[in-house]
Scaffold this active site. Structure first.
Site, PDB file in Angstrom:
ATOM      1  N   PRO A  23      50.155   8.381  23.364  1.00 40.45           N
ATOM      2  CA  PRO A  23      50.635   7.101  22.834  1.00 40.45           C
ATOM      3  C   PRO A  23      51.464   6.360  23.872  1.00 40.45           C
ATOM      4  CG  PRO A  23      50.916   8.826  21.217  1.00 40.45           C
ATOM      5  CD  PRO A  23      50.491   9.498  22.483  1.00 40.45           C
ATOM      6  N   GLU A  24      51.243   5.058  23.967  1.00 43.04           N
ATOM      7  CA  GLU A  24      51.991   4.252  24.913  1.00 43.04           C
ATOM      8  C   GLU A  24      53.096   3.502  24.187  1.00 43.04           C
ATOM      9  OE1 GLU A  24      49.878   2.103  27.871  1.00 43.04           O
ATOM     10  OE2 GLU A  24      48.220   3.522  27.950  1.00 43.04           O
TER      11      GLU A  24
END
Length: 297
Positions: A2-3
């Site tokens: 996840p960014e």
């Protein structure tokens, strides 16, 4: 992994259920994730009120009363799930259906909501690459993972002139420099590809090539700075990208991946108006890079 937009989506989803409320109970279903869980985790957290949920780069920060903060990183497959108990006295009755992979529910926070039914905040992580840590809130700026971070990509400290100062002596590929967390905090592979595409900069170009001989930002660097802000803001608004394992706190998926102009579009036509290029994929530092060889120079 996840960014930043995904982590911000998680923060926004959890905040209404946690801020101003007390952690009534902490259940640990194992002693470690990627690293061992904090020493005396349960005893140190239970009974404390959640003052605020914040985010630094890709880290979720849960500020608790009494100068204590819980830091959480989702790793590759971590996610939080919210389950509202219909009645506090009936912990088995859930408003939302429980996850089918309960074997990976590793940390459970039971949140007291005054006269309302309690809420369970469940951290689920099949691959266990995420981690949690506890630190004094007053010392958070000296936390090893935080003290070396650059400015946030949507913060006031990020400017074209700042990037020019960081880029002017960098001979390495601009994409690699942008992924350096000491340059910009939280900027990841997906959104770097998107920002470079929007600003028409080839990802293999030397970072210093977008800085003028006098050390000023070029027009392309000005465009890149705006593109970074725009792509991150749009992804946050869209609820994050639901690639692979990421889900929002309410179980629904983000949808920004449907707006990708270049990422994961190998061999597809370039979406820039008037461009007849085909999207290429190369590998840089072990990560896939997507770009148009025609309009990105």
């Amino acid at each position: 992994m996840p960014e930043l937009p995904e982590v911000e989506t998680v923060r926004r989803g959890l905040a209404p259920f946690m801020e101003g409320r007390r952690i009534k109970e902490l259940t640990l279903n194992r002693a470690d994730l990627r690293f061992p869980l904090p020493e005396k985790f349960k005893a140190r957290v239970e009974g404390r009120k959640v003052e605020q949920l914040s985010r630094r780069a890709k880290y979720l920060v849960i500020n608790l009363e009494g100068d204590l903060s819980l830091i959480a990183h989702l790793g590759m497959s971590g996610s939080f799930r919210i389950e509202e108990l219909e009645k506090a006295s009936q912990p088995g009755a859930f408003h939302r259906e429980r996850s089918k992979d309960q074997a990976h529910d590793h940390v459970v926070l039971r949140i007291s909501r005054d006269a309302e039914p309690d809420t369970l905040i469940i951290y689920n992580d099949p691959r266990r690459f995420g981690f949690m840590d506890l630190i004094e809130t007053s010392a958070i700026d000296t936390y090893p993972a935080f003290k070396v971070l650059g400015p946030e990509p949507t913060g006031n400290h990020l400017s074209a002139q700042y990037l020019a100062e960081r880029f002017r002596a960098k001979k390495g590929p601009i994409k690699s420099v942008l992924l350096d967390q000491t340059v910009i905090a939280g900027l990841g592979n997906i959104y770097v590809c998107e920002a470079l595409y929007r600003s028409r900069i080839k990802p293999t170009r030397a970072a210093m090539s977008v800085v003028t001989p006098t050390g000023k930002p070029s027009r392309q660097l000005e465009d890149l700075t705006r593109a970074i802000r725009d792509v991150i803001s749009e992804a946050i608004e869209a609820g994050g990208s639901s690639l692979r394992d990421h889900i929002q706190t309410d179980g629904s998926l983000g949808y920004f991946q449907h707006r990708f102009r270049v990422y994961d579009r190998e061999d597809k036509p370039c979406l820039t108006e008037g461009c007849d290029g085909i999207i290429h994929r190369i590998t840089q530092s072990g990560r896939s890079t997507f770009y148009c060889p025609v309009c990105q120079k």
